[in-house]
Design a protein around this motif. Structure first.
Motif, PDB file in Angstrom:
ATOM      1  N   LEU A   1       5.508  -5.800 -11.517  1.00 36.96           N
ATOM      2  CA  LEU A   1       4.539  -5.247 -12.447  1.00 36.96           C
ATOM      3  C   LEU A   1       3.808  -4.088 -11.797  1.00 36.96           C
ATOM      4  N   GLY A   2       3.633  -2.991 -12.541  1.00 36.28           N
ATOM      5  CA  GLY A   2       2.808  -1.886 -12.097  1.00 36.28           C
ATOM      6  C   GLY A   2       1.358  -2.195 -12.424  1.00 36.28           C
TER       7      GLY A   2
ATOM      8  N   LEU B   1       0.948 -14.141 -13.345  1.00 32.59           N
ATOM      9  CA  LEU B   1       1.089 -13.424 -12.085  1.00 32.59           C
ATOM     10  C   LEU B   1       2.564 -13.190 -11.781  1.00 32.59           C
ATOM     11  N   PRO B   2       2.927 -11.951 -11.490  1.00 32.50           N
ATOM     12  CA  PRO B   2       4.334 -11.624 -11.240  1.00 32.50           C
ATOM     13  C   PRO B   2       4.743 -11.992  -9.822  1.00 32.50           C
ATOM     14  N   ALA B   3       6.055 -11.956  -9.591  1.00 33.13           N
ATOM     15  CA  ALA B   3       6.571 -12.179  -8.244  1.00 33.13           C
ATOM     16  C   ALA B   3       6.200 -11.018  -7.333  1.00 33.13           C
ATOM     17  N   ALA B   4       6.078  -9.826  -7.904  1.00 31.93           N
ATOM     18  CA  ALA B   4       5.706  -8.643  -7.129  1.00 31.93           C
ATOM     19  C   ALA B   4       4.834  -7.738  -7.991  1.00 31.93           C
ATOM     20  N   ALA B   5       3.852  -7.087  -7.391  1.00 28.59           N
ATOM     21  CA  ALA B   5       2.974  -6.167  -8.110  1.00 28.59           C
ATOM     22  C   ALA B   5       2.792  -4.912  -7.269  1.00 28.59           C
ATOM     23  N   TYR B   6       2.844  -3.763  -7.934  1.00 29.48           N
ATOM     24  CA  TYR B   6       2.766  -2.479  -7.249  1.00 29.48           C
ATOM     25  C   TYR B   6       1.716  -1.604  -7.926  1.00 29.48           C
ATOM     26  N   PRO B   7       0.912  -0.879  -7.145  1.00 29.42           N
ATOM     27  CA  PRO B   7      -0.156  -0.065  -7.722  1.00 29.42           C
ATOM     28  C   PRO B   7       0.377   1.174  -8.433  1.00 29.42           C
ATOM     29  N   ILE B   8      -0.261   1.512  -9.542  1.00 31.67           N
ATOM     30  CA  ILE B   8      -0.008   2.769 -10.234  1.00 31.67           C
ATOM     31  C   ILE B   8      -1.360   3.386 -10.573  1.00 31.67           C
TER      32      ILE B   8
ATOM     33  N   GLY C   1       1.841 -11.438  -4.136  1.00 31.52           N
ATOM     34  CA  GLY C   1       2.975 -10.525  -4.245  1.00 31.52           C
ATOM     35  C   GLY C   1       2.590  -9.064  -4.325  1.00 31.52           C
ATOM     36  N   TYR C   2       1.284  -8.750  -4.231  1.00 29.41           N
ATOM     37  CA  TYR C   2       0.842  -7.361  -4.305  1.00 29.41           C
ATOM     38  C   TYR C   2       1.251  -6.627  -3.044  1.00 29.41           C
TER      39      TYR C   2
ATOM     40  N   PRO D   1       4.317   7.188  -1.254  1.00 29.29           N
ATOM     41  CA  PRO D   1       5.457   8.000  -1.688  1.00 29.29           C
ATOM     42  C   PRO D   1       6.621   7.892  -0.701  1.00 29.29           C
ATOM     43  N   GLY D   2       7.783   7.627  -1.236  1.00 30.31           N
ATOM     44  CA  GLY D   2       8.982   7.452  -0.426  1.00 30.31           C
ATOM     45  C   GLY D   2       9.379   5.997  -0.229  1.00 30.31           C
ATOM     46  N   ASP D   3       8.434   5.056  -0.391  1.00 32.98           N
ATOM     47  CA  ASP D   3       8.750   3.628  -0.303  1.00 32.98           C
ATOM     48  C   ASP D   3       9.521   3.187  -1.543  1.00 32.98           C
ATOM     49  N   THR D   4      10.276   2.132  -1.415  1.00 36.74           N
ATOM     50  CA  THR D   4      10.967   1.552  -2.562  1.00 36.74           C
ATOM     51  C   THR D   4      10.504   0.113  -2.759  1.00 36.74           C
ATOM     52  N   ALA D   5      10.539  -0.307  -3.989  1.00 32.65           N
ATOM     53  CA  ALA D   5      10.155  -1.683  -4.312  1.00 32.65           C
ATOM     54  C   ALA D   5      11.315  -2.567  -4.033  1.00 32.65           C
TER      55      ALA D   5
END
Length: 65
Positions: free
Chosen positions: A7-8, A25-32, A55-56, A61-65
Motif C-alpha cells: 500500500l502507498g 494493515l497491509p503486508a507492506a506499506a510505502y510512503p507517497i 511492514g512500513y 529514489p532508486g529503491d524497489t519494493a
C-alpha cells in the motif's frame, strides 16, 4: 475481506494520520506524497509510521519494493 499485499501511504496528507483506522494493515506499506518534507520531517513521519503500520518501509529514489 480485503487483503492488501502492499500500500502507498500518503505521508504529507491528512489521510495519512487516519490510514491505520481506514484499511486493513497491509503486508507492506510505502510512503507517497513526501516530496515537500525535509529530512527532519521525513525522519519523524517514518518513525511514527514504523511504530503504527507493520511492514512500513521508507523508499528513496532508486529503491524497489
Amino acid at each position: 475481506m480485503l487483503w492488501l499485499a502492499g500500500l502507498g501511504v500518503p505521508v504529507y496528507a491528512p489521510e495519512g494520520a487516519r490510514l491505520p483506522d481506514l484499511v486493513p494493515l497491509p503486508a507492506a506499506a510505502y510512503p507517497i506524497h513526501d516530496a515537500q518534507l525535509n529530512d527532519r520531517g521525513l525522519a519523524s513521519v517514518a518513525g511514527w509510521f514504523a511504530e503504527t503500520i507493520p511492514g512500513y518501509r521508507h523508499l528513496v529514489p532508486g529503491d524497489t519494493a
